[in-house]
Design an enzyme around this catalytic site. Structure first.
Site, PDB file in Angstrom:
ATOM      1  N   ASP A 211      -2.101   6.189   2.547  1.00 48.12           N
ATOM      2  CA  ASP A 211      -1.147   5.178   2.103  1.00 48.12           C
ATOM      3  C   ASP A 211      -1.350   4.852   0.624  1.00 48.12           C
ATOM      4  O   ASP A 211      -2.492   4.681   0.179  1.00 48.12           O
ATOM      5  CB  ASP A 211      -1.362   3.915   2.951  1.00 48.12           C
ATOM      6  CG  ASP A 211      -0.277   2.887   2.753  1.00 48.12           C
ATOM      7  OD1 ASP A 211       0.881   3.199   3.064  1.00 48.12           O
ATOM      8  OD2 ASP A 211      -0.580   1.763   2.294  1.00 48.12           O
ATOM      9  N   GLU A 282       0.648   9.886   0.267  1.00 44.00           N
ATOM     10  CA  GLU A 282       1.877   9.163  -0.061  1.00 44.00           C
ATOM     11  C   GLU A 282       1.720   8.670  -1.490  1.00 44.00           C
ATOM     12  O   GLU A 282       0.791   7.914  -1.786  1.00 44.00           O
ATOM     13  CB  GLU A 282       2.074   7.955   0.860  1.00 44.00           C
ATOM     14  CG  GLU A 282       3.401   7.267   0.576  1.00 44.00           C
ATOM     15  CD  GLU A 282       3.410   5.762   0.706  1.00 44.00           C
ATOM     16  OE1 GLU A 282       4.478   5.195   0.984  1.00 44.00           O
ATOM     17  OE2 GLU A 282       2.355   5.114   0.500  1.00 44.00           O
TER      18      GLU A 282
HETATM   19  C1  NOJ Z   1       3.478   2.416   2.244  1.00 44.52           C
HETATM   20  C2  NOJ Z   1       3.804   2.259   3.687  1.00 44.52           C
HETATM   21  O1  NOJ Z   1       4.511   3.387   4.127  1.00 44.52           O
HETATM   22  C3  NOJ Z   1       4.583   0.982   3.799  1.00 44.52           C
HETATM   23  O2  NOJ Z   1       5.167   0.826   5.057  1.00 44.52           O
HETATM   24  C4  NOJ Z   1       3.682  -0.160   3.442  1.00 44.52           C
HETATM   25  O3  NOJ Z   1       4.418  -1.359   3.441  1.00 44.52           O
HETATM   26  C5  NOJ Z   1       3.052   0.032   2.055  1.00 44.52           C
HETATM   27  N1  NOJ Z   1       2.593   1.366   1.836  1.00 44.52           N
HETATM   28  C6  NOJ Z   1       1.882  -0.890   1.870  1.00 44.52           C
HETATM   29  O4  NOJ Z   1       0.808  -0.489   2.682  1.00 44.52           O
END
Ligand code: NOJ
Ligand code: MG
Length: 553
Positions: A211, A282
């Site tokens: 993440d 990500e």
């Molecule tokens: C990316 C995640 O996919 C999202 O859902 C989340 O709100 C943010 N990162 C913060 O963790």
């Protein structure tokens, strides 16, 4: 390149299915998806033909951000099950020849995580506070935040510590205030996460989706983003036309040391099917060409290509985005990675059904017939591209964004933090329809945590399963054909000459994918066999917004 179930480096050509756990299937009848629900639907995922499943955060959490606020990285939220159930799920997934990857949320914890409550209790100047970013406020009395950084969810990225004595401190949260950012410059933080990786690798997890991998490192000076006098983004060395160069928190070079450390841990394992453990990053905000840095040989394995997701339905830009990604990752020996949507983005059918330039909720012109036709073509386009594909649950059913959820149902922190002006991401998180009737269309025994639209009965898995024209049938056939015809062809693509409005590429000589973005039907290559098409053909011609896979004799 290798690929397919059971082979080494499986992630290079994998189809990975994203399970947003709260909304996939509810096994215990509380209206919220859970591990039992996933287990009960594994035959469905196996039939769909996916190589791996990515499960979004399943850790104990106060759910201020749907579980992306983790209170314990080495346990399971009771609402989802327990550790024993998770371990059994891992076995069950492996038993079907699939892999399981889980979400790692290393940029921030929950404000209820013991590391954070301990830091609050230990007070100003303590070693415990060094795990996060605590700073005195600015301005008279320290009443203003330490700097001007905004939270991604709206408002400032700083929260003042209540009852902290004098001087009071503030703490950094790039997302919600319930998600304080960890200080990755503190070696203790890195050590703690080594243990988290080992904990799950030891339990058989095959990899992690990381993440906000691109926000973990901060400029320790915490400089303002904007020039206070002019309001411009402050200009720093190297800040040419690329506004992310030397940014104080996006895509900083210091992060890569952490990824190299993680790679050494991953490489010390083999998964139970004999492949290596893997990571997928990500990272939305990166400098131009920047994803390649995450994918160097001693760092991460995959990184979502969000540029492709954000590209308008137009052949020229799509082609250049595809080309750029394929050559960028090849330069570091990594594989391309494609994503059409996820739990943070507007559903594909809705996105492609909106007139260009439309914004969420404000666009009067939405044509879901066009959207679905394009989503079907996009499915074939994406599955034909070399590399791995991440498929978000429900996209294989052609679900559209639910844009009329009642205000009181909304749970995304963006809704509250924007002063109830931005509705947020709940519209792509509505629980899946599995059957045509029942209180939750087969999602579970109770009312689901977000209401399902009335029209979803006809999109249920049971309704689509035996309909050869359904989106589900298209996905099933395409994934099977991809395995038999594409995996193992290598990652090179060749762009033959085409007429305007057409995007076409060849892989390994005999395979071609053709997509017609134009308004008129175009003639398909003569003598080639059509393996699959995203919609009915018009004789020998490919109609508008339709894709086909061809195989040459
Ligand atoms: C990316 C995640 O996919 C999202 O859902 C989340 O709100 C943010 N990162 C913060 O963790
Ligand atoms: Mg449940």
């Amino acid at each position: 390149m290798t690929g397919g179930r059971g082979e080494a480096e499986w992630w290079r050509d994998a189809v990975v299915y994203q399970v947003y756990i709260r909304s996939f299937a509810d096994g215990d009848g509380d209206g919220i998806g859970d591990i039992e629900g996933i287990a009960s639907r594994l035959p469905y995922l196996s039939d769909l033909g996916v190589d791996a499943i990515w499960v979004t955060p399943w850790y104990p959490s106060p759910f201020a951000d749907g579980g992306y606020d983790v209170a314990d990285y080495c346990d399971i939220a009771p609402v989802f099950g327990d550790l024993a159930r998770a371990e059994a799920l891992i076995e069950e997934v492996h038993g079907l020849g699939m892999r399981l990857i889980i979400d790692l949320v290393p940029n921030h914890t929950s404000d209820r995580h013991p590391w954070f409550t301990r830091a609050l209790a230990a007070g100003v100047g303590s070693r415990e506070r060094e795990w996060y970013w605590f700073r005195p406020g600015s301005g008279p009395g320290g009443d203003a935040p330490p700097n001007d950084w905004p939270s991604v969810f709206g408002g400032p990225a700083w929260e003042r510590v209540a009852g902290d004595g004098d001087p009071t401190q503030w703490f950094l949260h790039l997302f919600a205030p319930e998600q304080p950012d960890l200080n990755w410059a503190n070696p203790k933080v890195a050590e703690a996460f080594d243990g988290v990786l080992r904990f799950w690798f030891d339990r058989g997890v095959d990899g992690f989706r990381i993440d906000v991998a691109n926000a973990m490192a901060k400029d320790p000076a915490l400089p303002d983003l904007f020039d206070r006098a002019t309001g411009d983004r402050a200009t720093r060395a190297g800040d040419g036309d690329d506004r992310l160069a030397d940014h104080p928190y996006w895509d900083r070079d210091e992060i890569h040391e952490t990824f190299r450390r993680w790679r050494r841990i991953a490489d010390s394992y083999r998964d139970r099917l004999g492949g290596p453990k893997m990571f997928v990053a990500e990272a939305w905000q990166v400098r131009r060409g920047g994803l390649a840095r995450y994918l160097r040989a001693d760092e991460l394995h995959n990184a979502f290509n969000f540029e492709f997701l954000a590209t308008a339905w137009a052949p020229d830009v799509m082609r250049s985005v595809i080309d750029r990604h394929v050559s960028m990752v090849a330069a570091v020996g990594a594989g391309p990675t494609w994503v059409l949507s996820n739990h943070d983005t507007v559903r594909v059918v809705t996105r492609y059904g909106r007139a260009p330039g439309a914004t969420a909720g404000k666009e009067p012109h939405l044509d879901l017939v066009v959207g679905l036709r394009r989503a079907r073509a996009a499915a074939l386009l994406t599955l034909a591209l070399p590399g791995s594909t991440y498929l978000y649950q429900g996209d294989e059913l052609g679900l559209a964004e639910v844009e009329d959820l009642p205000d009181e149902a909304l749970q995304d922190p963006i809704w509250r933090r924007s002063g109830r002006t931005i509705r947020g991401r709940d519209g792509c998180r509505v629980p899946l329809p599995w059957s045509e009737d029942g209180p939750s269309l087969g999602f579970g025994a109770a009312e689901p945590w977000l209401p399902q639209p009335a029209g979803w009965a006809r999109l249920a898995v049971s309704a689509q399963s035996n309909d050869p024209g359904s989106m589900l049938s298209l996905y099933r056939r395409a994934i099977a054909l991809r395995r038999s015809h594409l995996v193992g062809r290598g990652h090179d693509i060749v762009w033959p000459e085409t007429g305007p409005g057409v995007l076409a590429f060849d892989r390994g000589g005999s395979f071609a994918c053709v997509v017609n973005f134009g308004t008129d039907a175009v003639a398909l290559e003569r003598g080639a066999e059509v393996l699959i098409a995203s919609g009915p053909l018009d004789g020998p011609n490919l109609p508008t917004d339709t894709a086909a896979w061809l195989i040459r004799p």
